[in-house]
Scaffold this motif. Structure first.
Motif, PDB file in Angstrom:
ATOM      1  N   MET A   1       0.853  -1.185   0.000  1.00 37.36           N
ATOM      2  CA  MET A   1       0.000   0.000   0.000  1.00 37.36           C
ATOM      3  C   MET A   1       0.888   1.234   0.000  1.00 37.36           C
ATOM      4  SD  MET A   1      -3.166   1.068   0.034  1.00 37.36           S
ATOM      5  CE  MET A   1      -4.126   2.533   0.431  1.00 37.36           C
ATOM      6  N   LEU A   2       0.705   2.117  -1.008  1.00 40.25           N
ATOM      7  CA  LEU A   2       1.500   3.322  -1.095  1.00 40.25           C
ATOM      8  C   LEU A   2       0.947   4.381  -0.152  1.00 40.25           C
ATOM      9  CD1 LEU A   2       1.916   3.502  -4.974  1.00 40.25           C
ATOM     10  CD2 LEU A   2       3.663   2.860  -3.304  1.00 40.25           C
ATOM     11  N   GLU A   3       1.856   5.115   0.478  1.00 41.13           N
ATOM     12  CA  GLU A   3       1.447   6.139   1.424  1.00 41.13           C
ATOM     13  C   GLU A   3       0.645   7.227   0.719  1.00 41.13           C
ATOM     14  OE1 GLU A   3       3.432   9.037   4.835  1.00 41.13           O
ATOM     15  OE2 GLU A   3       4.684   7.965   3.399  1.00 41.13           O
ATOM     16  N   GLY A   4      -0.480   7.594   1.310  1.00 39.52           N
ATOM     17  CA  GLY A   4      -1.296   8.664   0.763  1.00 39.52           C
ATOM     18  C   GLY A   4      -2.220   8.237  -0.356  1.00 39.52           C
ATOM     19  N   VAL A   5      -2.216   6.940  -0.710  1.00 38.12           N
ATOM     20  CA  VAL A   5      -3.069   6.441  -1.788  1.00 38.12           C
ATOM     21  C   VAL A   5      -4.232   5.676  -1.176  1.00 38.12           C
ATOM     22  CG1 VAL A   5      -3.205   4.916  -3.783  1.00 38.12           C
ATOM     23  CG2 VAL A   5      -1.186   6.339  -3.451  1.00 38.12           C
ATOM     24  N   HIS A   6      -5.441   5.964  -1.659  1.00 40.43           N
ATOM     25  CA  HIS A   6      -6.624   5.273  -1.185  1.00 40.43           C
ATOM     26  C   HIS A   6      -7.515   4.947  -2.376  1.00 40.43           C
ATOM     27  CE1 HIS A   6      -8.597   9.176  -1.723  1.00 40.43           C
ATOM     28  NE2 HIS A   6      -7.576   9.699  -1.052  1.00 40.43           N
ATOM     29  N   ASP A   7      -8.630   4.326  -2.102  1.00 41.49           N
ATOM     30  CA  ASP A   7      -9.505   3.882  -3.194  1.00 41.49           C
ATOM     31  C   ASP A   7      -9.986   5.038  -4.060  1.00 41.49           C
ATOM     32  OD1 ASP A   7      -9.213   1.317  -2.321  1.00 41.49           O
ATOM     33  OD2 ASP A   7     -11.092   1.277  -1.174  1.00 41.49           O
ATOM     34  N   GLY A   8     -10.076   6.213  -3.498  1.00 43.38           N
ATOM     35  CA  GLY A   8     -10.555   7.360  -4.266  1.00 43.38           C
ATOM     36  C   GLY A   8      -9.465   8.162  -4.932  1.00 43.38           C
ATOM     37  N   SER A   9      -8.216   7.733  -4.822  1.00 38.36           N
ATOM     38  CA  SER A   9      -7.104   8.484  -5.409  1.00 38.36           C
ATOM     39  C   SER A   9      -7.175   8.452  -6.933  1.00 38.36           C
ATOM     40  CB  SER A   9      -5.764   7.903  -4.948  1.00 38.36           C
ATOM     41  OG  SER A   9      -5.604   8.043  -3.557  1.00 38.36           O
ATOM     42  N   SER A  10      -6.802   9.562  -7.551  1.00 39.95           N
ATOM     43  CA  SER A  10      -6.793   9.640  -9.005  1.00 39.95           C
ATOM     44  C   SER A  10      -5.598   8.878  -9.556  1.00 39.95           C
ATOM     45  CB  SER A  10      -6.718  11.095  -9.455  1.00 39.95           C
ATOM     46  OG  SER A  10      -5.467  11.667  -9.080  1.00 39.95           O
ATOM     47  N   ALA A  11      -5.625   8.637 -10.856  1.00 36.86           N
ATOM     48  CA  ALA A  11      -4.508   7.941 -11.501  1.00 36.86           C
ATOM     49  C   ALA A  11      -3.226   8.746 -11.367  1.00 36.86           C
ATOM     50  CB  ALA A  11      -4.842   7.687 -12.966  1.00 36.86           C
ATOM     51  N   ALA A  12      -3.329  10.076 -11.473  1.00 35.67           N
ATOM     52  CA  ALA A  12      -2.141  10.929 -11.344  1.00 35.67           C
ATOM     53  C   ALA A  12      -1.556  10.839  -9.934  1.00 35.67           C
ATOM     54  CB  ALA A  12      -2.495  12.378 -11.688  1.00 35.67           C
ATOM     55  N   ASP A  13      -2.433  10.856  -8.917  1.00 36.10           N
ATOM     56  CA  ASP A  13      -1.954  10.746  -7.535  1.00 36.10           C
ATOM     57  C   ASP A  13      -1.267   9.403  -7.306  1.00 36.10           C
ATOM     58  OD1 ASP A  13      -2.888  13.238  -6.893  1.00 36.10           O
ATOM     59  OD2 ASP A  13      -4.799  12.525  -6.081  1.00 36.10           O
ATOM     60  N   ARG A  14      -1.823   8.349  -7.864  1.00 42.31           N
ATOM     61  CA  ARG A  14      -1.205   7.029  -7.714  1.00 42.31           C
ATOM     62  C   ARG A  14       0.153   6.989  -8.408  1.00 42.31           C
ATOM     63  NH1 ARG A  14      -4.716   2.954  -6.065  1.00 42.31           N
ATOM     64  NH2 ARG A  14      -6.878   3.634  -5.820  1.00 42.31           N
ATOM     65  N   ALA A  15       0.235   7.609  -9.584  1.00 41.54           N
ATOM     66  CA  ALA A  15       1.496   7.615 -10.330  1.00 41.54           C
ATOM     67  C   ALA A  15       2.579   8.362  -9.559  1.00 41.54           C
ATOM     68  CB  ALA A  15       1.285   8.234 -11.705  1.00 41.54           C
ATOM     69  N   PHE A  16       2.239   9.532  -8.998  1.00 42.81           N
ATOM     70  CA  PHE A  16       3.238  10.294  -8.251  1.00 42.81           C
ATOM     71  C   PHE A  16       3.603   9.602  -6.948  1.00 42.81           C
ATOM     72  CE2 PHE A  16       2.122  13.889 -11.034  1.00 42.81           C
ATOM     73  CZ  PHE A  16       3.398  14.357 -11.302  1.00 42.81           C
ATOM     74  N   ALA A  17       2.666   8.925  -6.312  1.00 40.72           N
ATOM     75  CA  ALA A  17       2.991   8.173  -5.100  1.00 40.72           C
ATOM     76  C   ALA A  17       3.958   7.041  -5.420  1.00 40.72           C
ATOM     77  CB  ALA A  17       1.711   7.625  -4.471  1.00 40.72           C
ATOM     78  N   THR A  18       3.753   6.391  -6.557  1.00 41.82           N
ATOM     79  CA  THR A  18       4.667   5.327  -6.971  1.00 41.82           C
ATOM     80  C   THR A  18       6.051   5.887  -7.249  1.00 41.82           C
ATOM     81  OG1 THR A  18       2.831   4.065  -7.934  1.00 41.82           O
ATOM     82  CG2 THR A  18       5.058   3.507  -8.664  1.00 41.82           C
ATOM     83  N   ARG A  19       6.111   7.025  -7.939  1.00 43.61           N
ATOM     84  CA  ARG A  19       7.405   7.635  -8.238  1.00 43.61           C
ATOM     85  C   ARG A  19       8.112   8.076  -6.969  1.00 43.61           C
ATOM     86  NH1 ARG A  19       5.782  11.713 -12.999  1.00 43.61           N
ATOM     87  NH2 ARG A  19       7.784  12.636 -12.435  1.00 43.61           N
ATOM     88  N   ALA A  20       7.358   8.593  -6.007  1.00 41.53           N
ATOM     89  CA  ALA A  20       7.971   8.986  -4.737  1.00 41.53           C
ATOM     90  C   ALA A  20       8.543   7.769  -4.015  1.00 41.53           C
ATOM     91  CB  ALA A  20       6.929   9.690  -3.857  1.00 41.53           C
ATOM     92  N   PHE A  21       7.830   6.636  -4.072  1.00 44.60           N
ATOM     93  CA  PHE A  21       8.321   5.419  -3.428  1.00 44.60           C
ATOM     94  C   PHE A  21       9.572   4.899  -4.133  1.00 44.60           C
ATOM     95  CE2 PHE A  21       8.398   0.733  -3.537  1.00 44.60           C
ATOM     96  CZ  PHE A  21       8.675   0.492  -2.199  1.00 44.60           C
ATOM     97  N   VAL A  22       9.569   4.920  -5.462  1.00 42.55           N
ATOM     98  CA  VAL A  22      10.747   4.473  -6.215  1.00 42.55           C
ATOM     99  C   VAL A  22      11.944   5.359  -5.881  1.00 42.55           C
ATOM    100  CG1 VAL A  22      11.739   4.284  -8.529  1.00 42.55           C
ATOM    101  CG2 VAL A  22       9.456   3.382  -8.081  1.00 42.55           C
ATOM    102  N   ALA A  23      11.730   6.670  -5.800  1.00 41.93           N
ATOM    103  CA  ALA A  23      12.819   7.581  -5.441  1.00 41.93           C
ATOM    104  C   ALA A  23      13.340   7.286  -4.041  1.00 41.93           C
ATOM    105  CB  ALA A  23      12.341   9.029  -5.536  1.00 41.93           C
ATOM    106  N   GLU A  24      12.440   6.996  -3.124  1.00 39.77           N
ATOM    107  CA  GLU A  24      12.841   6.631  -1.754  1.00 39.77           C
ATOM    108  C   GLU A  24      13.704   5.373  -1.767  1.00 39.77           C
ATOM    109  OE1 GLU A  24      12.851   7.312   2.258  1.00 39.77           O
ATOM    110  OE2 GLU A  24      11.001   8.069   1.387  1.00 39.77           O
ATOM    111  N   LEU A  25      13.291   4.366  -2.536  1.00 45.10           N
ATOM    112  CA  LEU A  25      14.038   3.116  -2.625  1.00 45.10           C
ATOM    113  C   LEU A  25      15.404   3.337  -3.263  1.00 45.10           C
ATOM    114  CD1 LEU A  25      14.005  -0.006  -2.301  1.00 45.10           C
ATOM    115  CD2 LEU A  25      13.013  -0.129  -4.600  1.00 45.10           C
TER     116      LEU A  25
END
Length: 411
Positions: A1-25
């Motif tokens: 589960m990505l931080e800040g992402v929920h069932d109502g999150s937009s596709a753009a929000d999910r994409a940026f959350a994924t990119r933030a996680f990849v950058a963290e890793l």
């Protein structure tokens, strides 16, 4: 589960959350973002390969086998993936990773329901040119292209190199070899020289045996122009470079008084003679200006949002590239970003500007990654998890120290 992402999150929000996680890793493991993204992709892909995942956990297959299966099954249908996965688990015990990859590729080719033409059309969308730095002032230039074109290019270069060896070199405009080395130039070296010359300077004419004329703006030029009857544009390989490249040259090396190496942007040190040759063909020079006493660099405060050319030039040399941890994009491929937003009172000065590639520029504004500039051009990044990472400028300019005034002698 990505931080800040929920069932109502937009596709753009999910994409940026994924990119933030990849950058963290990537910053945690100190690996390039592309590799971290690949690791995440491999983990997600492995979830779809239960047999391979179980065999890997049991130690029955190695990492190279897993990578081979992931590579070969990418883009395959679920039915084909299941067949390839079963074959991979069975064959892995007596095949190396490379052998397994080749055998699975042959099997996929036999079983793949999609025509090769469609699959190649998909693969062709990934065509690109890449450059990889090497040692001692050299680099690899690679082109990802259709296989038959790649083989045709190599065959043509080899054929031209062979004819050049027979005396046609004077018609190719090839750079003269160093004294004493003419008889030691190999066909492979000649092919590399010709590839660079053709890409940088010109084209082949019909006067060379076996070569058809190539249309272009240079055809029909008068003798003495950039192209004459010899067939290839008579331009030196360095002089023909039109795109801008950034070379930082010590002034004494430029004047020929020292041989201190210069710096080629995106690569590293190059010899002084090559730097002087590049400078001889440069249409202009750009100085980096500082205050003669304080050493303070240019700042335009709140008078201008757009960064003037002189300040932008200094920042390009200082930063070298994107200032996000681990990013390798050069300054010419990035944006100049106000660390403190202009709308929030940020100034247009070297202490509030830094280069960020478009991806990390957006990451800064759309996620919880934060940056603060510290003295000396150092940038402190704070990740969404609270980790702090500092990046240093590629060329930290040090303000000149004022000479201490000597006390007067009393007698």
């Amino acid at each position: 589960m990505l931080e800040g992402v929920h069932d109502g999150s937009s596709a753009a929000d999910r994409a940026f959350a994924t990119r933030a996680f990849v950058a963290e890793l990537a910053t945690a493991l100190v690996v390039p973002a592309a590799r971290a993204s690949g690791m995440v992709g491999d983990a997600m892909r492995l979830e779809q390969l239960p047999a391979v995942r179980a065999a890997f956990a049991a130690g029955d297959v190695g990492h190279e086998h897993v990578r081979a299966v992931i590579e070969v099954t990418t883009g395959a249908s679920s039915e084909l993936t299941a067949r390839l996965e079963a074959e991979a688990v069975e064959r892995a015990s007596h095949q190396t990773g490379a052998s397994l990859r080749r055998s699975l590729l042959r099997l996929r080719e036999r079983l793949e329901p999609r025509p090769l033409e469609l699959r190649r059309a998909d693969a062709e969308r990934e065509r690109r040119v890449c450059i990889e730095p090497a040692h001692d002032g050299m680099a690899w230039l690679s082109v990802f292209m259709r296989a038959e074109r790649a083989h045709a290019v190599k065959a043509r270069l080899d054929a031209i190199a062979a004819r050049a060896e027979d005396g046609a070199a004077t018609h190719l405009g090839a750079p003269a070899p160093a004294p004493g080395l003419a008889d030691r130039t190999t066909p492979t070296q000649r092919a590399a020289d010709l590839a660079g010359e053709l890409l940088l300077a010109g084209e082949l004419s019909a006067e060379l045996p076996g070569e058809a004329a190539v249309s272009g703006s240079a055809r029909g030029s008068a003798p003495g122009s950039a192209r004459d009857s010899t067939g290839l544009a008579r331009l030196t390989a360095l002089g023909a470079v039109v795109p801008r490249i950034l070379v930082t040259v010590p002034v004494l090396s430029l004047l020929g008084r020292t041989d201190e190496p210069a710096e080629l942007d995106g690569y590293g040190p190059i010899d002084a003679e090559t730097a002087r040759e590049l400078a001889a063909h440069a249409p202009s020079f750009q100085r980096i200006l500082t205050h003669p006493e304080s050493g303070a660099f240019l700042s335009y405060g709140r008078t201008a949002y757009r960064v003037p050319a002189d300040l932008a030039g200094y920042l390009a040399v200082r930063d070298g590239g994107c200032r996000f941890p681990g990013c390798g994009r050069r300054a010419r491929q990035t944006d100049l970003d106000h660390t403190v937003d202009w709308a929030r009172g940020g100034q247009t000065g070297h202490e509030n500007l830094a280069h960020l590639c478009r991806s990390h520029h957006r990451l800064k504004h759309r996620t919880r990654w934060r940056m603060v500039q510290e003295p000396g051009g150092v940038i402190r990044w704070t990740s969404p998890s609270g980790r702090e990472i500092r990046t240093s400028p590629e060329r930290p300019f040090v303000a000149p120290a004022r000479e201490a005034r000597q006390p007067e002698q009393t007698g």
